[in-house]
Scaffold this active site. Structure first.
Site, PDB file in Angstrom:
ATOM      1  N   HIS A 133      37.109  50.041  39.217  1.00  0.00           N
ATOM      2  CA  HIS A 133      36.354  49.047  38.431  1.00  0.00           C
ATOM      3  C   HIS A 133      35.140  49.791  38.028  1.00  0.00           C
ATOM      4  O   HIS A 133      34.409  48.792  37.352  1.00  0.00           O
ATOM      5  CB  HIS A 133      35.867  47.977  39.725  1.00  0.00           C
ATOM      6  CG  HIS A 133      36.936  47.334  40.283  1.00  0.00           C
ATOM      7  ND1 HIS A 133      37.754  47.844  41.622  1.00  0.00           N
ATOM      8  CD2 HIS A 133      37.827  46.470  39.968  1.00  0.00           C
ATOM      9  CE1 HIS A 133      38.879  47.084  41.928  1.00  0.00           C
ATOM     10  NE2 HIS A 133      38.720  46.176  40.834  1.00  0.00           N
ATOM     11  N   LYS A 190      32.543  26.846  30.659  1.00  0.00           N
ATOM     12  CA  LYS A 190      32.949  28.353  30.430  1.00  0.00           C
ATOM     13  C   LYS A 190      32.010  28.619  29.150  1.00  0.00           C
ATOM     14  O   LYS A 190      31.235  29.722  28.986  1.00  0.00           O
ATOM     15  CB  LYS A 190      33.875  28.694  30.185  1.00  0.00           C
ATOM     16  CG  LYS A 190      34.511  30.012  29.955  1.00  0.00           C
ATOM     17  CD  LYS A 190      36.022  30.026  29.579  1.00  0.00           C
ATOM     18  CE  LYS A 190      36.399  31.769  29.456  1.00  0.00           C
ATOM     19  NZ  LYS A 190      35.992  32.655  30.241  1.00  0.00           N
ATOM     20  N   LYS A 245      37.028  35.151  48.362  1.00  0.00           N
ATOM     21  CA  LYS A 245      38.036  33.687  48.269  1.00  0.00           C
ATOM     22  C   LYS A 245      37.468  32.470  48.956  1.00  0.00           C
ATOM     23  O   LYS A 245      37.193  33.039  50.426  1.00  0.00           O
ATOM     24  CB  LYS A 245      39.487  33.954  48.695  1.00  0.00           C
ATOM     25  CG  LYS A 245      39.851  34.874  47.457  1.00  0.00           C
ATOM     26  CD  LYS A 245      41.329  35.087  47.189  1.00  0.00           C
ATOM     27  CE  LYS A 245      41.913  35.795  46.187  1.00  0.00           C
ATOM     28  NZ  LYS A 245      42.954  35.263  45.063  1.00  0.00           N
ATOM     29  N   ASP A 273      54.837  45.239  43.103  1.00  0.00           N
ATOM     30  CA  ASP A 273      53.571  45.215  43.527  1.00  0.00           C
ATOM     31  C   ASP A 273      53.165  43.900  44.377  1.00  0.00           C
ATOM     32  O   ASP A 273      53.886  42.952  43.889  1.00  0.00           O
ATOM     33  CB  ASP A 273      52.628  44.969  42.019  1.00  0.00           C
ATOM     34  CG  ASP A 273      52.304  46.105  41.262  1.00  0.00           C
ATOM     35  OD1 ASP A 273      52.290  47.231  42.007  1.00  0.00           O
ATOM     36  OD2 ASP A 273      52.429  46.077  40.113  1.00  0.00           O
TER      37      ASP A 273
HETATM   38  N1  GLN Z   1      51.175  47.505  38.330  1.00  0.00           N
HETATM   39  C1  GLN Z   1      49.731  46.447  38.319  1.00  0.00           C
HETATM   40  C2  GLN Z   1      48.778  47.064  37.142  1.00  0.00           C
HETATM   41  O1  GLN Z   1      48.552  48.289  37.535  1.00  0.00           O
HETATM   42  C3  GLN Z   1      49.147  46.163  39.429  1.00  0.00           C
HETATM   43  C4  GLN Z   1      47.921  45.177  39.494  1.00  0.00           C
HETATM   44  C5  GLN Z   1      47.203  44.847  40.667  1.00  0.00           C
HETATM   45  O2  GLN Z   1      47.564  45.554  41.824  1.00  0.00           O
HETATM   46  N2  GLN Z   1      46.677  43.751  40.762  1.00  0.00           N
HETATM   47  O3  GLN Z   1      48.057  46.522  36.472  1.00  0.00           O
END
Ligand code: GLN
Ligand code: ZN
Length: 760
Positions: free
Chosen positions: A700, A19, A116, A605
């Site tokens: 993103h 890395k 993945k 989540d």
């Molecule tokens: N609650 C998390 C966030 O907002 C959800 C992240 C995710 O879905 N990977 O960062």
């Protein structure tokens, strides 16, 4: 003698040297020669580790500066046109540009897609396939590495991704292109590679074909036969390697391939061993993947010896031993872990320890184990005995609670329609309510405070005060933006799983237990070693503080049981389902405490729900059933008035929509912005009954989404889902963004919601 080998070894290095070297090279801090030297040093060290352990070969071909699937694409000359490569050697920077869009030299271009690798957390670069694509040997790197290992005096076995699995992992870029139509074009290149290797003096080549543990269409099965027939003429011995599961209905096919040996995964599917042996032609070698290459537990050598004794007597010298798959998926060296206590450490084995296990097991199966082998067997026995009886692992209270769970515990007190009325009374939200997914920017200040706290430079009181400042700031900004359902922003969380793991009992954390996730990125998954319980509430004080800052309703924020399970190393002494239920019950208590503290909505989540799907479709339903039950066990303690949200970061719901509906979350937020809301079709067709927040912008990207764009997306959503059941929110959490990107984006999002309210 029972020969031992490994399908592959982690390449990152015990201190993540790879890395550091690749990132330094990308930044221009070191030159190409220095990077090549770092790679060569790592290979030398890893081959030496394999020989020192006593393996009969070193494995060459598992090294990659970025990804082994990308290496295969480069070897075949499968470089998409936008990277401007023509004939000849594909240089390292071209490979890096395929991986990440840019490199120290060459023109930037859109990187290849990443996804993945089977059911692992390792991401590979997806080969791009075109009609009439031509292929040709385009890299000397593999052959150079073989020379390198031979010059060091090592016996070499080469590992290569097999032709069918390479195509299987590829993506057809022309509509209607059958990936198999390219097989005839790649096989000659494979043939050439095998011939070159034999000329270098390589005796065995391992061809990885994990596609054989999945459901294969008939034409793919036939293609396996045909392809390996064609490769038969190459003057090397071929070992077809299968892993990540049993061969199932592909068993006859795999066993009958015209090759010299077969590797099977006996860790995931030990039952297939006798069947494979029954059907194995008498000239073939069987490499048994007995040591679990996907997990970090020490092997139960005595039990394995007993299981394999029969194989040994039936196969004799034709039996080989190995880890179940490449050791890429486990951390490098347990010896580096100075902070783990001796007992816990005695239960574990990382890649280097697994090499010893393979060798010891092979000696135990042969006539004359050494005293060192006997000592290792004894140590393994003791470790297993201590795992079986340790009260750090087995907690009576947890077991009893699990036993007492009733079906009604996974059932909300009223159906959605009734709950919705109660919730709307409490929350008093407008049409098209706005919210966010949980996290706000993890600024440098936050990260510095956390680091200072961890090394003792900042006291707990001061650290918590700093976090409260951040939370108050996040709440004030949300109020100013005019958002409807607020969040506290997750400033106090390093990572959505680690944060909970550190507060739950039954979890351990390593210092150096890094595993490659993609390219130079590594993750350090927690280890769930024992029964899971929650000594104290984990998030309540933060959410309570956040709620006290505002009159707007606050949404509590938890990571779901399936996601915590999925992103950890999980104990192997009980079903995953049981561990997941334990986590679910711990989270259930957290939901109850949040509710009691006056938090009117809780989000649980589950971004990893989908990636837990087994590789075989026949096993999907049973997985989904327990996964859904676990989520519901966490959520169902909530009263009708408490609104339960869930969030998932993907948008592929077609094939699991009934399970998504069975979660019975009051609101689900999903990623949809990049797919133009078409992914809501699955919800529409299913007549999904609850509320949905289809993400209206891609977090993103640093771009600020326009109001009209988001309005238009939501109008498309409203064609599919009644407006009364739609929420307006981003695709995912905002922790990787900066406030100066987040604020204008959310301001536009709120404006879009207002426009929608005017229209509906
Ligand atoms: N609650 C998390 C966030 O907002 C959800 C992240 C995710 O879905 N990977 O960062
Ligand atoms: Zn997400």
């Amino acid at each position: 003698m029972t020969l031992s080998h490994t399908l592959g070894y982690p390449r990152i290095g015990a201190n993540r040297e790879l890395k550091k070297a690749t990132e330094a090279y990308w930044k221009g801090e070191i030159d190409r020669d220095a990077l090549e030297k770092a790679g060569a040093d790592l290979r030398a060290r890893h081959w030496k580790a394999q020989r020192d352990a006593g393996l009969d070969w070193v494995t060459v071909g598992d090294f990659a500066f970025y990804d082994q699937v990308l290496n295969m694409s480069v070897l075949l000359g499968a470089v998409p046109a936008r990277f401007g490569h023509h004939d000849g050697e594909v240089d390292l920077d071209t490979a890096f540009r395929m991986a990440r869009g840019r490199a120290p030299t060459g023109t930037p271009a859109a990187a290849c897609e990443m996804t993945k690798y089977f059911d692992t957390n390792y991401h590979y670069l997806v080969p791009e396939l075109h009609a009439d694509q031509s292929f040709g040997l385009s890299s000397e790197r593999l052959f150079d590495e073989v020379d390198e290992a031979m010059a060091a005096g090592h016996p070499v076995k080469v590992s290569l991704l097999g032709p069918l699995t390479w195509l299987w992992l590829g993506k057809a870029k022309n509509e209607g292109l059958d990936r198999l139509s390219l097989l005839d074009a790649i096989l000659p290149v494979y043939g050439e590679i095998l011939t070159r290797l034999s000329e270098q003096g390589v005796e065995w080549v391992q061809l990885d074909e994990p596609a054989l543990v999945q459901d294969l269409p008939q034409d793919w099965k036939q293609a396996f036969e045909a392809a390996y027939n064609q490769l038969q003429s190459a003057p090397v011995k071929r070992l077809v390697a299968t892993y990540f599961g049993g061969l199932g209905d592909n068993l006859q096919l795999a066993v009958g391939l015209p090759v010299d040996g077969l590797h099977i995964d006996a860790a995931r599917d030990p039952e297939q061993l006798p069947k494979v042996i029954d059907n194995l032609p008498a000239y073939k070698v069987l490499s048994v993947g007995a040591i679990d290459g996907r997990n970090i537990w020490r092997a139960d050598l005595a039990t394995l010896r007993d299981i394999l004794a029969d194989a040994r007597s039936r196969l004799g010298e034709r039996l080989w031993l190995a880890p179940s798959c490449s050791l890429l998926h486990v951390p490098v060296d347990l010896d580096a872990e100075a902070r783990l206590d001796g007992e816990l450490k005695s239960w574990l084995a990382f890649a280097r320890q697994k090499l010893d296990e393979v060798v010891t097991l092979s000696h135990l199966l042969d006539e004359a184990p050494t005293s060192e082998d006997e000592a290792r067997l004894e140590a393994a026995n003791q470790a297993w005995e201590s795992r079986r009886s340790s009260t750090r692992i087995h907690k009576v209270a947890v077991a009893e609670r699990l036993k007492a769970v009733r079906e009604a515990d996974a059932q909300r007190p009223a159906p959605y329609a009734e709950r919705a009325k109660a919730q709307h009374r409490v929350l008093d939200l407008p049409l098209f309510p706005t919210t966010t997914i949980g996290s706000f920017p993890q600024t440098n200040e936050i990260r510095t405070a956390r680091r200072d706290f961890k090394v003792g430079k900042l006291g707990r009181e001061d650290y918590e005060a700093r976090m409260r400042e951040e939370i108050a700031d996040a709440v004030a900004r949300q109020e100013a933006l005019g958002l409807d359902l607020l969040v506290h922003g997750e400033a106090e969380r390093n990572d959505m799983v680690e944060y909970f793991g550190e507060l739950l009992e039954g979890f351990a954390f390593t210092q150096y237990g890094w595993v490659q996730s993609y390219g130079s990125r590594c993750v350090k998954p927690p280890i769930i070693f024992g029964d899971v319980s929650r000594p104290a509430s984990m998030t309540v004080r933060w959410s309570e503080f956040a709620q006290a800052q505002t009159d707007k309703p606050m949404k509590g924020m938890l990571t779901g049981p399936v996601t915590i399970l999925q992103w950890s190393f999980v104990r192997d002494d009980q079903p995953r389902e049981t561990t997941c239920r334990q986590i679910a019950l711990a989270l259930r208590d957290e939901v109850a405490d949040l509710e009691a503290a006056g938090i009117p909505a809780v989000q649980i989540d589950e971004p990893a729900l989908r990636e837990g799907l087994p590789l075989r479709q026949a096993q999907w339903q049973s997985y989904l059933d327990w996964a859904v039950t676990c989520f519901r066990l966490s959520a169902s303690v909530a009263r009708s008035e408490t609104q339960v949200h869930t969030h998932m970061c993907y948008s592929e719901f077609n094939d699991i929509i009934d399970s998504i509906a069975a979660l019975d979350a009051d609101v689900i937020t999903i990623e949809t912005s990049r797919s133009d809301m078409e992914l809501l079709d699955a919800f529409q067709d299913f007549q999904y009954p609850n509320e949905i927040g289809p993400g209206v912008y891609d977090i993103h990207s640093p771009n600020i989404p326009e109001v009209s764009w988001m309005v238009q997306l939501m109008e498309k959503a409203a064609e599919r889902i009644p407006a009364e059941r739609l929420w307006v929110n981003p695709d995912c959490g905002l922790k990787t963004r900066a406030w100066d990107e987040v604020e204008p984006a959310l301001a536009n999002m709120v404006e879009a919601a207002r426009e929608l309210r005017r229209r509906h």
